[in-house]
Scaffold this motif. Structure first.
Motif, PDB file in Angstrom:
ATOM      1  N   VAL A  19       8.848 -61.088  40.918  1.00  0.00           N
ATOM      2  CA  VAL A  19       9.494 -60.092  41.780  1.00  0.00           C
ATOM      3  C   VAL A  19      10.271 -59.085  40.934  1.00  0.00           C
ATOM      4  CG1 VAL A  19      11.207 -59.752  43.595  1.00  0.00           C
ATOM      5  CG2 VAL A  19       9.612 -61.671  43.736  1.00  0.00           C
ATOM      6  N   ALA A  20      10.977 -59.577  39.913  1.00  0.00           N
ATOM      7  CA  ALA A  20      11.746 -58.682  39.045  1.00  0.00           C
ATOM      8  C   ALA A  20      10.836 -57.691  38.330  1.00  0.00           C
ATOM      9  CB  ALA A  20      12.556 -59.496  38.029  1.00  0.00           C
ATOM     10  N   LEU A  21       9.696 -58.175  37.821  1.00  0.00           N
ATOM     11  CA  LEU A  21       8.777 -57.278  37.115  1.00  0.00           C
ATOM     12  C   LEU A  21       8.123 -56.297  38.084  1.00  0.00           C
ATOM     13  CD1 LEU A  21       7.527 -56.535  34.400  1.00  0.00           C
ATOM     14  CD2 LEU A  21       5.696 -58.166  34.868  1.00  0.00           C
ATOM     15  N   ALA A  22       7.793 -56.753  39.299  1.00  0.00           N
ATOM     16  CA  ALA A  22       7.218 -55.839  40.289  1.00  0.00           C
ATOM     17  C   ALA A  22       8.190 -54.723  40.625  1.00  0.00           C
ATOM     18  CB  ALA A  22       6.852 -56.611  41.560  1.00  0.00           C
ATOM     19  N   SER A  23       9.472 -55.060  40.730  1.00  0.00           N
ATOM     20  CA  SER A  23      10.492 -54.045  40.982  1.00  0.00           C
ATOM     21  C   SER A  23      10.564 -53.054  39.827  1.00  0.00           C
ATOM     22  CB  SER A  23      11.848 -54.723  41.188  1.00  0.00           C
ATOM     23  OG  SER A  23      12.848 -53.777  41.465  1.00  0.00           O
ATOM     24  N   ASN A  24      10.465 -53.577  38.610  1.00  0.00           N
ATOM     25  CA  ASN A  24      10.488 -52.714  37.426  1.00  0.00           C
ATOM     26  C   ASN A  24       9.262 -51.809  37.387  1.00  0.00           C
ATOM     27  OD1 ASN A  24      11.204 -51.631  34.961  1.00  0.00           O
ATOM     28  ND2 ASN A  24      10.669 -53.438  33.772  1.00  0.00           N
ATOM     29  N   VAL A  25       8.094 -52.364  37.687  1.00  0.00           N
ATOM     30  CA  VAL A  25       6.852 -51.590  37.666  1.00  0.00           C
ATOM     31  C   VAL A  25       6.889 -50.469  38.702  1.00  0.00           C
ATOM     32  CG1 VAL A  25       4.385 -51.709  38.204  1.00  0.00           C
ATOM     33  CG2 VAL A  25       5.414 -53.404  36.689  1.00  0.00           C
ATOM     34  N   LEU A  26       7.408 -50.770  39.903  1.00  0.00           N
ATOM     35  CA  LEU A  26       7.503 -49.726  40.931  1.00  0.00           C
ATOM     36  C   LEU A  26       8.385 -48.580  40.447  1.00  0.00           C
ATOM     37  CD1 LEU A  26       7.900 -50.364  44.736  1.00  0.00           C
ATOM     38  CD2 LEU A  26       8.950 -48.404  43.635  1.00  0.00           C
ATOM     39  N   SER A  27       9.474 -48.907  39.750  1.00  0.00           N
ATOM     40  CA  SER A  27      10.377 -47.864  39.255  1.00  0.00           C
ATOM     41  C   SER A  27       9.724 -47.011  38.175  1.00  0.00           C
ATOM     42  CB  SER A  27      11.661 -48.486  38.709  1.00  0.00           C
ATOM     43  OG  SER A  27      11.430 -49.162  37.482  1.00  0.00           O
ATOM     44  N   LEU A  28       8.665 -47.545  37.530  1.00  0.00           N
ATOM     45  CA  LEU A  28       7.952 -46.794  36.492  1.00  0.00           C
ATOM     46  C   LEU A  28       6.717 -46.076  37.032  1.00  0.00           C
ATOM     47  CD1 LEU A  28       8.085 -49.417  33.569  1.00  0.00           C
ATOM     48  CD2 LEU A  28       9.574 -47.438  33.918  1.00  0.00           C
ATOM     49  N   SER A  29       6.538 -46.083  38.353  1.00  0.00           N
ATOM     50  CA  SER A  29       5.349 -45.466  38.941  1.00  0.00           C
ATOM     51  C   SER A  29       5.304 -43.957  38.727  1.00  0.00           C
ATOM     52  CB  SER A  29       5.294 -45.764  40.443  1.00  0.00           C
ATOM     53  OG  SER A  29       6.431 -45.240  41.108  1.00  0.00           O
ATOM     54  N   PHE A  30       6.421 -43.376  38.290  1.00  0.00           N
ATOM     55  CA  PHE A  30       6.440 -41.928  38.044  1.00  0.00           C
ATOM     56  C   PHE A  30       5.465 -41.520  36.956  1.00  0.00           C
ATOM     57  CE2 PHE A  30       9.585 -43.696  35.140  1.00  0.00           C
ATOM     58  CZ  PHE A  30       9.251 -43.080  33.943  1.00  0.00           C
ATOM     59  N   ASN A  31       5.048 -42.480  36.099  1.00  0.00           N
ATOM     60  CA  ASN A  31       4.189 -42.098  34.962  1.00  0.00           C
ATOM     61  C   ASN A  31       2.870 -41.504  35.431  1.00  0.00           C
ATOM     62  OD1 ASN A  31       1.807 -44.162  34.652  1.00  0.00           O
ATOM     63  ND2 ASN A  31       3.596 -45.429  35.072  1.00  0.00           N
ATOM     64  N   ALA A  32       2.338 -41.991  36.578  1.00  0.00           N
ATOM     65  CA  ALA A  32       1.068 -41.450  37.088  1.00  0.00           C
ATOM     66  C   ALA A  32       1.225 -40.030  37.607  1.00  0.00           C
ATOM     67  CB  ALA A  32       0.516 -42.357  38.187  1.00  0.00           C
ATOM     68  N   TYR A  33       2.457 -39.643  37.909  1.00  0.00           N
ATOM     69  CA  TYR A  33       2.725 -38.306  38.459  1.00  0.00           C
ATOM     70  C   TYR A  33       3.578 -37.474  37.495  1.00  0.00           C
ATOM     71  CZ  TYR A  33       1.094 -40.463  42.781  1.00  0.00           C
ATOM     72  OH  TYR A  33       0.340 -41.111  43.725  1.00  0.00           O
ATOM     73  N   PHE A  34       3.601 -37.878  36.231  1.00  0.00           N
ATOM     74  CA  PHE A  34       4.485 -37.207  35.280  1.00  0.00           C
ATOM     75  C   PHE A  34       4.163 -35.728  35.120  1.00  0.00           C
ATOM     76  CE2 PHE A  34       6.850 -36.716  31.258  1.00  0.00           C
ATOM     77  CZ  PHE A  34       8.024 -37.352  31.625  1.00  0.00           C
ATOM     78  N   PRO A  35       2.879 -35.330  35.037  1.00  0.00           N
ATOM     79  CA  PRO A  35       2.611 -33.881  34.975  1.00  0.00           C
ATOM     80  C   PRO A  35       3.133 -33.131  36.196  1.00  0.00           C
ATOM     81  CG  PRO A  35       0.692 -35.115  34.271  1.00  0.00           C
ATOM     82  CD  PRO A  35       1.651 -36.112  34.842  1.00  0.00           C
ATOM     83  N   THR A  36       3.065 -33.780  37.364  1.00  0.00           N
ATOM     84  CA  THR A  36       3.590 -33.142  38.578  1.00  0.00           C
ATOM     85  C   THR A  36       5.097 -32.965  38.479  1.00  0.00           C
ATOM     86  OG1 THR A  36       1.831 -34.127  39.905  1.00  0.00           O
ATOM     87  CG2 THR A  36       3.777 -33.342  41.079  1.00  0.00           C
ATOM     88  N   LEU A  37       5.791 -33.984  37.947  1.00  0.00           N
ATOM     89  CA  LEU A  37       7.240 -33.886  37.785  1.00  0.00           C
ATOM     90  C   LEU A  37       7.590 -32.814  36.754  1.00  0.00           C
ATOM     91  CD1 LEU A  37       8.216 -37.675  37.779  1.00  0.00           C
ATOM     92  CD2 LEU A  37       8.095 -36.085  39.709  1.00  0.00           C
ATOM     93  N   THR A  38       6.799 -32.746  35.683  1.00  0.00           N
ATOM     94  CA  THR A  38       7.051 -31.739  34.654  1.00  0.00           C
ATOM     95  C   THR A  38       6.778 -30.335  35.195  1.00  0.00           C
ATOM     96  OG1 THR A  38       6.351 -33.362  32.998  1.00  0.00           O
ATOM     97  CG2 THR A  38       6.546 -31.079  32.272  1.00  0.00           C
ATOM     98  N   GLN A  39       5.825 -30.232  36.101  1.00  0.00           N
ATOM     99  CA  GLN A  39       5.475 -28.927  36.672  1.00  0.00           C
ATOM    100  C   GLN A  39       6.628 -28.327  37.473  1.00  0.00           C
ATOM    101  OE1 GLN A  39       2.120 -28.971  39.421  1.00  0.00           O
ATOM    102  NE2 GLN A  39       1.281 -27.139  38.427  1.00  0.00           N
ATOM    103  N   THR A  40       7.561 -29.164  37.945  1.00  0.00           N
ATOM    104  CA  THR A  40       8.720 -28.648  38.686  1.00  0.00           C
ATOM    105  C   THR A  40       9.645 -27.825  37.798  1.00  0.00           C
ATOM    106  OG1 THR A  40      10.042 -30.658  38.285  1.00  0.00           O
ATOM    107  CG2 THR A  40       8.646 -30.635  40.244  1.00  0.00           C
TER     108      THR A  40
END
Length: 571
Positions: free
Chosen positions: A376-397
């Motif tokens: 559960v702890a690792l799943a919580s950590n992985v969810l918080s790192l989900s931004f990596n798949a959308y990092f270009p979108t975040l950088t585009q802001t």
């Protein structure tokens, strides 16, 4: 045949030994001579069998490892009365394993087996160097694993969605369905790998299959359903790699070496995040219309072909397990096995595997609450790192064009890779895990807070650097998992795969928390990620307290003089 003892109450312990005759792993209090002892499979237990003759010794076990300070001759199990070799050609006997577990002059005895301390150190350096050179291909394999997993996100830049008539949440579903197959296959895969003992064949074989599946995505003409099926089976086969690679590393490297090696393996993930988009845009720009195919199809063709070629090379490079690797000399094999035995009070993986069966590992892991806690702890950590798949979108802001956006996406993860190596190395040296995980997570939370608080270009770009730093903690998390489930190897294999598989629920959920409706601030997304990292920190703090309590139990047992200095969990 392995037998179990019954649990009783009293003040002493009947004589029960592990396969090597030197170590007891129980979760019980003191017991009485003349009665039987039941081994409770709560945390890293070994199957045990009783000595035929009761011996006058008083022992205490507190839910962990108990090392016997001295054994009367008539109590030594047959494996210790004989000079049976761990490896028939190595010249290293079971008696040496006993010395490893008992402390004392075990280092001198082991040095003598390899021609003295200097000769042993030289041989060990050569062995580790050979391993490092061969294990390096895992980094390339991990890069291609991540690229093949995420090329659908890049393909959308050149008509992937329009050609397959995708709409609504179809793309998010394609991204998340991969993790369904990923979750289903990880535990069976690691159990199978532990059983066959041939990672040099199994891992590259799976890589060939997923490379072919990735390439077949480029010929998909069935729209959403066809793409959905290829993505599902891609995850199904890719599930073998990462937990299998971690299990392979845990077979060769000691606690003081493991963190750095996992960090180097994770470079594959971090580097691919940094450069995947740039590589994709190069292929997409150069291959549009070649041989009548759309650029996004060429992306799958070329990246799938590269995966297959790498897999073929890996067959000849990767090692197997110490007892099954053919290119080791007899002394190197003996030293490799003794290094791992010394890391855990004299019990080698080979002995342990003989004692605890493969299905026992599944039962032990499923019954251990700490496996589920860490999952559960690792799943919580992985969810918080989900931004990596959308990092270009975040950088585009930040407001730059697409090319500059992709260029600016790389430096945060390059810095994260450097930090991950430095923090992991320090964690190995000082043998501490919790704070080396927690501090990078706190830095990531600071990055989320900055990103949700302002639209200032400089501040938001700095926040992207801070958001990437939790990858250092993510890397050390896996090292801590391995350290916390050292024996038996069948349980370690299942625990690694099970925890990592459960964590993929974080990736599935993470695919849906970066909605376009929340652009450009993504405030809700950042709040979710901050909360998940906070939850992971709290859960790991409780886990640290649990391990500390076990270590204190070992200390109390040793203070009585009834047991020698033995194993300790890394906190």
């Amino acid at each position: 045949m392995t037998r179990r003892c019954r649990r009783t109450r009293g003040g002493h312990v009947e004589d029960c030994f592990s396969a090597s005759g030197t170590t007891l792993l129980f979760d019980c209090m003191e017991h009485r001579i003349g009665t039987s002892l039941r081994r409770r499979d709560r945390h890293n237990s070994l199957l045990t069998q009783p000595c035929a003759v009761s011996c006058p010794m008083s022992l205490v076990a507190y839910g962990g490892i108990l090392t016997i300070p001295a054994l009367p001759p008539h109590c030594a199990p047959p494996s210790m009365q004989s000079t049976q070799l761990l490896d028939s050609d190595s010249g290293v006997t079971t008696a040496d394993s006993k010395k490893l577990a008992l402390g004392g002059d075990h280092q001198d005895a082991l040095d003598a087996r390899f021609g003295g301390r200097d000769a042993r150190a030289k041989l060990e350096r050569r062995l580790v160097w050979k391993l490092d050179m061969r294990m390096a291909i895992l980094i390339v394999m991990y890069i291609l694993n991540y690229i093949d997993r995420n090329n659908a996100s890049a393909a959308r830049l050149r008509g992937f969605e329009s050609d397959l008539h995708l709409g609504g949440q179809d793309l998010a579903t394609l991204l998340s369905i991969l993790y369904v197959g990923y979750i289903l296959m990880q535990i069976p895969s690691n159990m199978f790998l532990n059983r066959i003992g041939k990672p040099s064949v199994y891992l590259p074989g799976c890589m060939v299959i997923w490379g072919v599946i990735s390439a077949l995505t480029g010929v998909t003409t069935k729209g959403f359903v066809g793409a959905l099926l290829t993505r599902f089976f891609l995850g199904f086969v890719q599930a073998a790699f990462f937990p299998g690679a971690l299990f392979l590393l845990s077979k060769w490297y000691t606690k003081k070496e493991l963190g750095v090696r996992i960090a180097l393996l994770s470079y594959g993930n971090i580097i691919s995040i940094a450069f995947n988009s740039l590589l994709a845009i190069g292929i997409l720009d150069a291959m549009q219309g070649k041989l009548g195919h759309a650029a996004w199809r060429w992306l799958f063709y070329l990246e799938g072909a590269a995966t297959v070629l790498c897999a073929v090379a890996a067959i000849f490079v990767l090692p197997d397990f110490p007892e099954t690797t053919r290119w080791l000399t007899d002394k190197e094999r003996a030293l490799a096995m003794h290094r791992m035995a010394a890391d855990f009070a004299g019990i080698s993986d080979q002995e342990d595997t003989k004692t605890a069966g493969h299905l026992d590992g599944l039962r032990l892991a499923a019954a251990d609450w700490t496996v589920w806690w860490l999952a559960v702890a690792l799943a919580s950590n992985v969810l918080s790192l989900s931004f990596n798949a959308y990092f270009p979108t975040l950088t585009q802001t930040l407001g730059f064009d697409s090319t500059m956006t992709l260029v600016l996406s790389a430096p945060p993860f390059l810095w994260a890779a450097i930090e991950a190596f430095a923090v992991s190395r320090h964690s190995d040296v000082v043998q501490e895990r919790f704070w080396h995980i927690t501090i990078p997570l706190l830095v990531g939370i600071l990055g989320f807070v900055i990103a949700m608080s302002t639209m200032n270009v400089v501040a938001r770009y700095i926040s992207l650097f801070l958001m990437a730093q939790p990858y250092a903690g993510f890397v050390i998390f896996y090292a801590w998992i391995i350290n916390s489930f050292p024996r038996p190897p069948s349980k370690r294999a299942v625990a690694l795969a099970g925890i990592n598989a459960f964590a993929q629920f974080g990736n599935i959920a993470g695919s849906y928390i970066w909605k376009s409706d929340w652009e450009p601030t993504f405030r809700v997304s950042y709040i979710i990620c901050s909360s998940c990292q906070g939850l992971a920190i709290v859960m790991l703090w409780f886990f640290r307290r649990h391990l500390k309590g076990l270590n204190e139990g070992f200390d109390r047992a040793e203070e009585t003089g009834k047991v020698a200095r033995g194993f300790r969990y890394v906190l």
